[in-house]
Every structure is written in structure tokens, then in C-alpha cells.
Scaffold this active site. Structure first.
Site, PDB file in Angstrom:
ATOM      1  N   LYS A  68       0.805  -1.007  -0.045  1.00 52.39           N
ATOM      2  CA  LYS A  68       0.132   0.121  -0.051  1.00 52.39           C
ATOM      3  C   LYS A  68       0.867   1.164   0.099  1.00 52.39           C
ATOM      4  O   LYS A  68       1.931   1.061   0.388  1.00 52.39           O
ATOM      5  CB  LYS A  68      -0.832   0.001   1.263  1.00 52.39           C
ATOM      6  CG  LYS A  68      -2.319   0.819   0.999  1.00 52.39           C
ATOM      7  CD  LYS A  68      -3.244  -0.197   0.132  1.00 52.39           C
ATOM      8  CE  LYS A  68      -4.399   0.662   0.081  1.00 52.39           C
ATOM      9  NZ  LYS A  68      -5.623  -0.275  -0.431  1.00 52.39           N
TER      10      LYS A  68
HETATM   11  P1  NAD Z   1     -12.998   7.575  -2.863  1.00 52.10           P
HETATM   12  O1  NAD Z   1     -11.979   8.361  -2.514  1.00 52.10           O
HETATM   13  O2  NAD Z   1     -13.263   7.202  -4.394  1.00 52.10           O
HETATM   14  O3  NAD Z   1     -14.067   7.714  -1.992  1.00 52.10           O
HETATM   15  C1  NAD Z   1     -14.539   7.889  -0.748  1.00 52.10           C
HETATM   16  C2  NAD Z   1     -15.570   8.272  -0.377  1.00 52.10           C
HETATM   17  O4  NAD Z   1     -15.918   8.139   1.038  1.00 52.10           O
HETATM   18  C3  NAD Z   1     -16.023   9.627  -0.596  1.00 52.10           C
HETATM   19  O5  NAD Z   1     -17.402   9.772  -0.941  1.00 52.10           O
HETATM   20  C4  NAD Z   1     -15.769  10.177   0.673  1.00 52.10           C
HETATM   21  O6  NAD Z   1     -16.540  11.384   0.804  1.00 52.10           O
HETATM   22  C5  NAD Z   1     -16.269   9.202   1.581  1.00 52.10           C
HETATM   23  N1  NAD Z   1     -15.905   9.290   2.916  1.00 52.10           N
HETATM   24  C6  NAD Z   1     -14.613   9.573   3.499  1.00 52.10           C
HETATM   25  N2  NAD Z   1     -14.712   9.592   4.776  1.00 52.10           N
HETATM   26  C7  NAD Z   1     -15.971   9.448   5.346  1.00 52.10           C
HETATM   27  C8  NAD Z   1     -16.715   9.439   6.314  1.00 52.10           C
HETATM   28  N3  NAD Z   1     -16.058   9.340   7.698  1.00 52.10           N
HETATM   29  N4  NAD Z   1     -17.972   9.228   6.488  1.00 52.10           N
HETATM   30  C9  NAD Z   1     -18.593   8.926   5.298  1.00 52.10           C
HETATM   31  N5  NAD Z   1     -18.168   9.098   3.947  1.00 52.10           N
HETATM   32  C10 NAD Z   1     -16.794   9.147   3.949  1.00 52.10           C
HETATM   33  O7  NAD Z   1     -12.153   5.939  -2.359  1.00 52.10           O
HETATM   34  P2  NAD Z   1     -12.524   4.505  -2.734  1.00 52.10           P
HETATM   35  O8  NAD Z   1     -11.761   4.027  -3.779  1.00 52.10           O
HETATM   36  O9  NAD Z   1     -13.878   4.413  -3.143  1.00 52.10           O
HETATM   37  O10 NAD Z   1     -12.264   3.804  -1.462  1.00 52.10           O
HETATM   38  C11 NAD Z   1     -13.354   3.563  -0.120  1.00 52.10           C
HETATM   39  C12 NAD Z   1     -13.037   2.281   0.406  1.00 52.10           C
HETATM   40  O11 NAD Z   1     -12.993   1.317  -0.185  1.00 52.10           O
HETATM   41  C13 NAD Z   1     -11.509   2.698   1.151  1.00 52.10           C
HETATM   42  O12 NAD Z   1     -11.516   1.863   2.448  1.00 52.10           O
HETATM   43  C14 NAD Z   1     -10.641   1.753   0.161  1.00 52.10           C
HETATM   44  O13 NAD Z   1      -9.328   1.241   0.879  1.00 52.10           O
HETATM   45  C15 NAD Z   1     -11.450   0.587  -0.218  1.00 52.10           C
HETATM   46  N6  NAD Z   1     -11.173   0.064  -1.452  1.00 52.10           N
HETATM   47  C16 NAD Z   1     -11.259   0.665  -2.599  1.00 52.10           C
HETATM   48  C17 NAD Z   1     -10.960   0.021  -3.669  1.00 52.10           C
HETATM   49  C18 NAD Z   1     -10.846   0.561  -5.117  1.00 52.10           C
HETATM   50  O14 NAD Z   1     -10.815  -0.180  -6.035  1.00 52.10           O
HETATM   51  N7  NAD Z   1     -10.831   1.820  -5.115  1.00 52.10           N
HETATM   52  C19 NAD Z   1     -10.806  -1.539  -3.621  1.00 52.10           C
HETATM   53  C20 NAD Z   1     -10.668  -2.228  -2.407  1.00 52.10           C
HETATM   54  C21 NAD Z   1     -11.021  -1.392  -1.303  1.00 52.10           C
END
Ligand code: NAD
Length: 436
Positions: A126
Site C-alpha cells: 500500500k
Molecule cells: P474514494 O476516494 O473514491 O471515495 C471515498 C468516499 O468516502 C467519498 O465519497 C468520501 O466523501 C467518503 N468518506 C470519507 N470519509 C468518510 C466518512 N467518515 N463518512 C462517510 N463518508 C466518508 O475512495 P474509494 O476508492 O471508493 O475507497 C473507499 C474504501 O474502499 C477505502 O477503504 C478503500 O481502501 C476501499 N477499497 C477501494 C478499492 C478501489 O478499487 N478503489 C478496492 C478495495 C477497497
């Protein structure tokens, strides 16, 4: 450690030192508690556990960036490779003010476990930079990305460590990673990063892959629990890459998405939100909480809404000992990494709320990242139907592997997923032995 003590199975130490709040807030402590628990259950040799309690490589870099106003700012960035025993390292890059080495280490560890649960030929990694991209211009973000990539280029590469998008990073940013790395080696290397635009070697279906994977896993859950997913109500926390695609895909399959939230607040409509309109709204406005067709609620209230399926898809440490007693969902399917603390897990288990863990539920992203890397290496690209069908195969197979352990060994799904991952990983460690 002597060779003799290396083979002793470990005792689960349970809670680590320090206050409960501090422990719950520290993702690395949470991750190690999960590891210890699974290690004890499978009677893992002490020497393997000891190795997994340490990241293989941690790199801290300073990232100097010329800001638009002419000043220079130096950001701190990290890249952690937790384990490489099953293959090159794989894991996203996060841009966020709360990034820390402890958090990045935990996320890298979860990637090791996730790749092993999915049986992908990868170890876990990461990366992250402490910054607030919401307050930066596109030019500043590009310069930050390029300099960070150059700084970590000594340890990344298609055969070494392959980054991908995570919180606040996207396809364009992955395009800059690919370009910067390619510039440093003198030729185009699309396989150095996944989640990049299709025009430069990205995979069809990667953008929606994590959300689609969450859906396939929930479909399998509905099959084994005997409920109709189309009759279910769903609440999603986070409306970014994962959350928005989760909401859209569940709605497309006839589910009622009754609540959604981003960092600024949430929106609730017990009749079901118009998810396509909400997604359109989110592209044009800074928050979904002001979407007109629903009641505005806080992100904390959102987690406690009555619903069948709650999908946290934002950040770590959202369901804790503070709110686990008040969760009213029947099932929690973790779209985010580390959203539920170990203490919350215990409370939810007592309340018979079933949690499908992150390392299984959100593995659709890394699975299609793997497909993207394979396509890049072969310079042979698949159509989207093919990508989605293979994704479904992988998700269903891994769900069944985990579910079998869950029923056979009478453990919760998180422990079952960790046991599966650890068994695979331990076997690789044993076979490879210890260098020198
Ligand atoms: P992103 O930046 O696209 O979106 C994050 C979202 O979460 C945004 O809408 C933001 O406003 C919201 N957010 C942040 N803090 C918050 C809170 N305290 N309460 C409510 N909403 C909140 O990120 P993403 O890629 O969608 O990632 C989200 C999660 O999924 C993370 O934990 C990431 O590690 C995990 N993840 C992402 C992927 C991927 O392919 N992008 C894959 C597996 C896991």
C-alpha cells in the site's frame, strides 16, 4: 528466536496495551489482533507469525512540490510492501490528510491477506501521501503524483510492486504514475500500475470492479442465507469509486438503496433513493447530502439506519464499540478496508449480525487489477463481458471457500477468511524457506 521456539503455535494475546479508543483508532493494532486470532486458530508456527507481524519493506519519502503560488511544500509519503512470498506486491495509493505509516502498514497487510483469500499470485502493498487533494489544484496533484512516483520508483515495477487507485486517487492519477515510471526507465510499462485509463492499457470493467465484486459476494450470501436480494434494503457509507458503484449496481439489480453518505453527510429515503439521479448529483455537487429527494442525516446516523444490508465503503474504524450496539442492519458487507474494529466484531457477533469481511467482500478491485496486469503483460485485451464473468467466478469461488470454513469450523466469516489466507500464505513461506 531459537529454531525450537519457532514451531510453537502462538497464543492469542487478545487486547493489546493502551486504551480501547487508542487501540480501535490504530489500524495496525487492529490488523495484528486479527492476525493473532487466526494464527492461534490454525496453530500457525511461531516463526511464520513473527515474519507476518513485520512488513518486509517500508519506505518513507519526502515529496517536494512547487505549489501554484510559487511556494514549495514538502509532503510525506509512504510505500509499504508487507509480504512477497506469493508474488509481487499489489496495493493502492491513498492521498489523505490522515495517512500515517501505521495505517499504510495495516492496509498493506490486509492486501497480503486479500490476495491470498482470492488466490491471486501477489503479496500485499500500500502507499499513501499525507495531503488534502480537496484543497489542491489539478496541476499540484499531478506534480505531487509524479514526484511521489519518482521517489518510490526504486521499489515499484511490473515484477516488483504494482500500485492501483485507493481513497482520493483515480484513473488519471494512475495514468501519471504509469507515465512517470515509464519516463524513468525509458520505455512504456503499462504493467507497473492498474486502474489506469483503458486508452493506455487499463482494463474494461476495472472502474466498477470493486462495487461489482461486493454485489457478487452479497448475492452468494443471499443464496446461502435464503433471502431474496431484490427484496432487500441497502445502506451505503461512502460515495466514491466503491460506494457509488455499489449503490448503482445494487439498484440496477432491483434492490432498494435507502441511504447513502459521503464525508459531508448522508441522505435517507425509506422508499428508496433514485441512485442514478444521486450519482449525477454527486458528479455536479460537492456532497450528496443536499440531494433534494430524501432527508439529510449525519454519516453516523446513516450507519444506524434500519436496513437489511449495510455496506461501509468509506474509511477504517467506522463501526466501533461506540455504535456497534446500535447497528440495525442484518448483514454488514465491507466495501471499505478495515471499517469494523475487533471490539465491534465481538459485539456484532453477540447480536448475530453477520459481517462479510473486507478481505473477501471488496476483493473485486484487486481481482480485476490482476486481470489488467495479465492483459498488459500479454498485450492482449479482453472484452468487458469476459472480465465480469471471470470476476464473478473468482468472487463466487472465494466466497464458497470461506463459507465452507465458516460452517465446518464454526468460526465467523472474518476468522474463516483469515484462516484460509494464512494457510495459503504459510505454505508459501514454508516452501520458500528462510534466506540465506
Ligand atoms: P474514494 O476516494 O473514491 O471515495 C471515498 C468516499 O468516502 C467519498 O465519497 C468520501 O466523501 C467518503 N468518506 C470519507 N470519509 C468518510 C466518512 N467518515 N463518512 C462517510 N463518508 C466518508 O475512495 P474509494 O476508492 O471508493 O475507497 C473507499 C474504501 O474502499 C477505502 O477503504 C478503500 O481502501 C476501499 N477499497 C477501494 C478499492 C478501489 O478499487 N478503489 C478496492 C478495495 C477497497
Amino acid at each position: 528466536m531459537s529454531l525450537k521456539t519457532m514451531d510453537r503455535p502462538v497464543k492469542w494475546k487478545g487486547a493489546l496495551n493502551g486504551s480501547q479508543d487508542a487501540r480501535e483508532a490504530n489500524a495496525w493494532h487492529q490488523a495484528m489482533e486479527q492476525l493473532d486470532r487466526a494464527a492461534q486458530k490454525i496453530r500457525l508456527e511461531q516463526y511464520i507469525l513473527e515474519r507476518l507481524r513485520h512488513a518486509k519493506r517500508t519506505l518513507t519519502v519526502s515529496v517536494p512540490v512547487k505549489m501554484d503560488d510559487g511556494t514549495l511544500r514538502v509532503f510525506e509519503g509512504y510505500r509499504v510492501q508487507h509480504n512477497l512470498d506469493r508474488g509481487p506486491a499489489k496495493g493502492g495509493i491513498r492521498f489523505h490528510p490522515q495517512v500515517s505509516m501505521e495505517e499504510v502498514k495495516a492496509l498493506a497487510f490486509w492486501m497480503t491477506m486479500k490476495c491470498a483469500v482470492m488466490n491471486l499470485p501477489y503479496g500485499g502493498a500500500k502507499g499513501g501521501v499525507i495531503c488534502n487533494p480537496k484543497e489542491m489544484s489539478i496541476g499540484e496533484i499531478e506534480r505531487l503524483t509524479r514526484r511521489y512516483t519518482a521517489e518510490i520508483s526504486i521499489i515499484i515495477g511490473p515484477d516488483k510492486d504494482i500500485p492501483a487507485p485507493d481513497v482520493n486517487t483515480n484513473e488519471q492519477i494512475m495514468g501519471w504514475v504509469m507515465d512517470t515510471y515509464s519516463m524513468t526507465i525509458g520505455y512504456s510499462a503499462p504493467g507497473v500500475v492498474t486502474g489506469k485509463p483503458v486508452d493506455i492499457g487499463g482494463s474494461l470493467g476495472r472502474r466498477e470492479a470493486t462495487g461489482r465484486g461486493v454485489f457478487y459476494i452479497t448475492q452468494e450470501l443471499a443464496n446461502v442465507k435464503g433471502f431474496d436480494l431484490r427484496e432487500s434494503s441497502v445502506v451505503v457509507q461512502g460515495f466514491g469509486n466503491v460506494g457509488m458503484n455499489v449503490a448503482r449496481i445494487f439498484a440496477q439489480h432491483g434492490c432498494r438503496v435507502v441511504g447513502a453518505a459521503d464525508v459531508m453527510g448522508g441522505i435517507y429515503n425509506p422508499e428508496g433513493l433514485d441512485v442514478e439521479a444521486l450519482a449525477e448529483w454527486s458528479n455536479k455537487h460537492d456532497t450528496i447530502s443536499r440531494f433534494p429527494k430524501g432527508r439529510k442525516i449525519s454519516t453516523q446516523e446513516l450507519l444506524e439506519l434500519p436496513c437489511d444490508i449495510l455496506i461501509p465503503a468509506a474509511m477504517e474504524n467506522q463501526i466501533t464499540h461506540y455504535n456497534a450496539h446500535r447497528i440495525r442492519a442484518k448483514y454488514i458487507v465491507e466495501g471499505a478496508n478495515g471499517p469494523t474494529t475487533t471490539e465491534a466484531d465481538r459485539i456484532l457477533a453477540k447480536r448475530e449480525i453477520l459481517v462479510v469481511p473486507d478481505i473477501l467482500a471488496n476483493a473485486g478491485g484487486v481481482t480485476v487489477s490482476y486481470f489488467e496486469w495479465v492483459q498488459d503483460i500479454q498485450s492482449f485485451f479482453w472484452d468487458e463481458k469476459d472480465v465480469n464473468a471471470r470476476l464473478k467466478d473468482h468472487m463466487v469461488r472465494s466466497f464458497r471457500d470461506v463459507h465452507d470454513i465458516h460452517t465446518r469450523e464454526k468460526v465467523d466469516l472474518r476468522l474463516a477468511a483469515f484462516m484460509l489466507a494464512l494457510r495459503r500464505l504459510a505454505q508459501a513461506v514454508r516452501i520458500r524457506g528462510l534466506f540465506p
